[in-house]
Design a protein around this motif. Structure first.
Motif, PDB file in Angstrom:
ATOM      1  N   GLY A   1      16.160  58.369  24.797  1.00 21.57           N
ATOM      2  CA  GLY A   1      17.127  58.217  23.711  1.00 21.57           C
ATOM      3  C   GLY A   1      16.447  57.513  22.568  1.00 21.57           C
ATOM      4  O   GLY A   1      15.391  56.901  22.760  1.00 21.57           O
ATOM      5  N   ARG A   2      17.062  57.592  21.403  1.00 20.05           N
ATOM      6  CA  ARG A   2      16.412  56.950  20.270  1.00 20.05           C
ATOM      7  C   ARG A   2      16.476  55.428  20.442  1.00 20.05           C
ATOM      8  O   ARG A   2      17.317  54.903  21.170  1.00 20.05           O
ATOM      9  N   SER A   3      15.552  54.750  19.773  1.00 22.89           N
ATOM     10  CA  SER A   3      15.494  53.293  19.843  1.00 22.89           C
ATOM     11  C   SER A   3      16.842  52.688  19.480  1.00 22.89           C
ATOM     12  O   SER A   3      17.534  53.188  18.593  1.00 22.89           O
ATOM     13  N   ASN A   4      17.213  51.644  20.183  1.00 21.83           N
ATOM     14  CA  ASN A   4      18.437  50.908  19.889  1.00 21.83           C
ATOM     15  C   ASN A   4      19.718  51.584  20.385  1.00 21.83           C
ATOM     16  O   ASN A   4      20.821  51.133  20.091  1.00 21.83           O
ATOM     17  N   VAL A   5      19.573  52.656  21.146  1.00 22.14           N
ATOM     18  CA  VAL A   5      20.751  53.388  21.610  1.00 22.14           C
ATOM     19  C   VAL A   5      21.487  52.628  22.721  1.00 22.14           C
ATOM     20  O   VAL A   5      22.657  52.890  23.009  1.00 22.14           O
ATOM     21  N   GLY A   6      20.765  51.676  23.343  1.00 20.66           N
ATOM     22  CA  GLY A   6      21.390  50.906  24.421  1.00 20.66           C
ATOM     23  C   GLY A   6      20.800  51.216  25.791  1.00 20.66           C
ATOM     24  O   GLY A   6      21.441  51.006  26.818  1.00 20.66           O
ATOM     25  N   LYS A   7      19.563  51.670  25.794  1.00 20.56           N
ATOM     26  CA  LYS A   7      18.923  52.083  27.046  1.00 20.56           C
ATOM     27  C   LYS A   7      18.611  50.897  27.963  1.00 20.56           C
ATOM     28  O   LYS A   7      18.921  50.947  29.156  1.00 20.56           O
ATOM     29  N   SER A   8      18.005  49.851  27.393  1.00 16.26           N
ATOM     30  CA  SER A   8      17.707  48.674  28.227  1.00 16.26           C
ATOM     31  C   SER A   8      19.007  48.086  28.779  1.00 16.26           C
ATOM     32  O   SER A   8      19.080  47.705  29.949  1.00 16.26           O
TER      33      SER A   8
ATOM     34  N   THR B   1      26.678  56.187  24.710  1.00 18.02           N
ATOM     35  CA  THR B   1      26.648  54.727  24.887  1.00 18.02           C
ATOM     36  C   THR B   1      27.592  54.014  23.910  1.00 18.02           C
ATOM     37  O   THR B   1      28.060  54.607  22.943  1.00 18.02           O
ATOM     38  N   LYS B   2      27.838  52.750  24.190  1.00 20.47           N
ATOM     39  CA  LYS B   2      28.614  51.847  23.318  1.00 20.47           C
ATOM     40  C   LYS B   2      30.043  52.336  23.098  1.00 20.47           C
ATOM     41  O   LYS B   2      30.608  52.188  22.006  1.00 20.47           O
ATOM     42  N   MET B   3      30.638  52.929  24.144  1.00 22.90           N
ATOM     43  CA  MET B   3      32.008  53.437  24.030  1.00 22.90           C
ATOM     44  C   MET B   3      33.014  52.355  23.659  1.00 22.90           C
ATOM     45  O   MET B   3      34.055  52.642  23.068  1.00 22.90           O
ATOM     46  N   ASP B   4      32.692  51.101  24.008  1.00 22.94           N
ATOM     47  CA  ASP B   4      33.614  49.998  23.680  1.00 22.94           C
ATOM     48  C   ASP B   4      33.799  49.829  22.177  1.00 22.94           C
ATOM     49  O   ASP B   4      34.750  49.203  21.726  1.00 22.94           O
ATOM     50  N   LYS B   5      32.864  50.397  21.393  1.00 22.07           N
ATOM     51  CA  LYS B   5      32.969  50.276  19.930  1.00 22.07           C
ATOM     52  C   LYS B   5      33.912  51.303  19.316  1.00 22.07           C
ATOM     53  O   LYS B   5      34.193  51.242  18.122  1.00 22.07           O
ATOM     54  N   LEU B   6      34.370  52.262  20.110  1.00 19.74           N
ATOM     55  CA  LEU B   6      35.229  53.311  19.561  1.00 19.74           C
ATOM     56  C   LEU B   6      36.712  52.947  19.667  1.00 19.74           C
ATOM     57  O   LEU B   6      37.129  52.261  20.585  1.00 19.74           O
TER      58      LEU B   6
ATOM     59  N   ARG C   1      14.056  44.860  29.257  1.00 16.57           N
ATOM     60  CA  ARG C   1      14.206  43.998  28.093  1.00 16.57           C
ATOM     61  C   ARG C   1      15.171  44.611  27.099  1.00 16.57           C
ATOM     62  O   ARG C   1      15.111  45.795  26.804  1.00 16.57           O
ATOM     63  N   THR C   2      16.071  43.812  26.578  1.00 21.53           N
ATOM     64  CA  THR C   2      16.886  44.311  25.466  1.00 21.53           C
ATOM     65  C   THR C   2      16.515  43.483  24.245  1.00 21.53           C
ATOM     66  O   THR C   2      16.225  42.308  24.344  1.00 21.53           O
ATOM     67  N   SER C   3      16.512  44.128  23.149  1.00 19.36           N
ATOM     68  CA  SER C   3      16.202  43.378  21.929  1.00 19.36           C
ATOM     69  C   SER C   3      16.863  44.034  20.743  1.00 19.36           C
ATOM     70  O   SER C   3      17.227  45.200  20.769  1.00 19.36           O
ATOM     71  N   GLN C   4      17.024  43.267  19.696  1.00 19.98           N
ATOM     72  CA  GLN C   4      17.580  43.806  18.458  1.00 19.98           C
ATOM     73  C   GLN C   4      16.502  44.616  17.733  1.00 19.98           C
ATOM     74  O   GLN C   4      16.788  45.420  16.879  1.00 19.98           O
TER      75      GLN C   4
ATOM     76  N   SER D   1      29.675  52.359  28.706  1.00 21.05           N
ATOM     77  CA  SER D   1      29.557  51.121  27.937  1.00 21.05           C
ATOM     78  C   SER D   1      28.982  50.027  28.820  1.00 21.05           C
ATOM     79  O   SER D   1      29.487  49.782  29.914  1.00 21.05           O
ATOM     80  N   SER D   2      27.923  49.403  28.329  1.00 28.15           N
ATOM     81  CA  SER D   2      27.338  48.281  29.058  1.00 28.15           C
ATOM     82  C   SER D   2      28.226  47.054  28.919  1.00 28.15           C
ATOM     83  O   SER D   2      28.352  46.270  29.856  1.00 28.15           O
ATOM     84  N   VAL D   3      28.829  46.910  27.751  1.00 22.29           N
ATOM     85  CA  VAL D   3      29.695  45.757  27.513  1.00 22.29           C
ATOM     86  C   VAL D   3      30.914  45.814  28.432  1.00 22.29           C
ATOM     87  O   VAL D   3      31.278  44.830  29.074  1.00 22.29           O
ATOM     88  N   ALA D   4      31.534  46.996  28.532  1.00 19.28           N
ATOM     89  CA  ALA D   4      32.744  47.140  29.351  1.00 19.28           C
ATOM     90  C   ALA D   4      32.432  47.560  30.785  1.00 19.28           C
ATOM     91  O   ALA D   4      33.337  47.698  31.591  1.00 19.28           O
TER      92      ALA D   4
END
Ligand code: GDP
Length: 194
Positions: free
Chosen positions: A30-37, A142-147, A51-54, A176-179
């Motif tokens: 996936g592209r960088s920052n997509v939430g893979k880590s 990814t990041k479904m919690d943002k929708l 590792r996760t990073s901004q 979603s990693s958050v949820a």
């Protein structure tokens, strides 16, 4: 599948370094920052295995994670990172290509796309490439919690406009990693393709 054991095994830059214990492998791209880590950490229930990073684009190797001594998750370098040179990017491309085309242990590709955006050109290329190679694909939004609820309910149709989810050997999973959304379903897909 319940994850009881997970370990980082190697950051490989060439084929010689790939594990040779013949366990099934699943590539994550996936592209960088997509939430893979974040996804890796979430599905193995560890805070910092990957590792996760901004700061996007740090991962420039194939990272092998062994799970339950049963299979490997293989973190493929994030594409679409502007700060690496064109030459470097071509080199990563070659390594990924060799891996995807020749690795007998590879059982599937998990393609991560950001639920908030339309799939990028790179996402579409990766999808079509894996289709061409006849590798089973799990498209993860990814990041479904943002929708918002309404957007979430239409996510499959939205992503499906760019990636043909109806093709054979293609599955789709909102995540979603958050949820911690759909962790079990992620493993169900892996287990079905081991
Ligand atoms: P990678 O570059 O693909 O490995 O992406 P990371 O896992 O490092 O995540 C990139 C950014 O997105 C970080 O700021 C994370 O906190 C954030 N992120 C990752 N997954 C989620 C998620 O499920 N929900 C939300 N809201 N943010 C996420």
């Amino acid at each position: 599948m319940k994850v009881t054991d997970s370990e980082f095994v190697i950051s490989a830059v060439s084929e010689k370094q790939y594990p040779n214990d013949d366990l099934p492998e699943f590539a994550l791209a996936g592209r960088s920052n997509v939430g893979k880590s974040s996804l890796i950490n979430t599905i193995v229930n560890r805070r910092k295995l990957a590792r996760t990073s901004q700061q996007p684009g740090k991962t420039q190797t194939l990272n092998f994670y062994k799970v339950n001594n049963l299979l490997y998750l293989v973190d493929v370098p994030g594409y679409g990172y502007a700060k690496v040179s064109k030459k470097q990017r071509e080199k990563f491309g070659e390594m990924i290509q060799d891996y995807l085309e020749t690795r007998a242990d590879l059982k599937g590709l998990v393609l991560l796309v950001d639920a908030r955006h339309d799939p990028t050109k790179d996402d579409i290329s990766m999808f079509e490439y894996a289709q061409y190679l006849d590798i089973p694909i799990l498209v993860v939004a990814t990041k479904m919690d943002k929708l918002k609820k309404m957007e979430a309910s239409q996510i499959k149709q939205k992503i499906g406009k760019s990636l043909n989810l109806k093709r054979k050997n293609v599955s789709f999973l909102p995540f979603s990693s958050v949820a911690k959304l759909n962790v079990d379903k992620f493993w169900d897909w892996i287990e079905a393709h081991e």
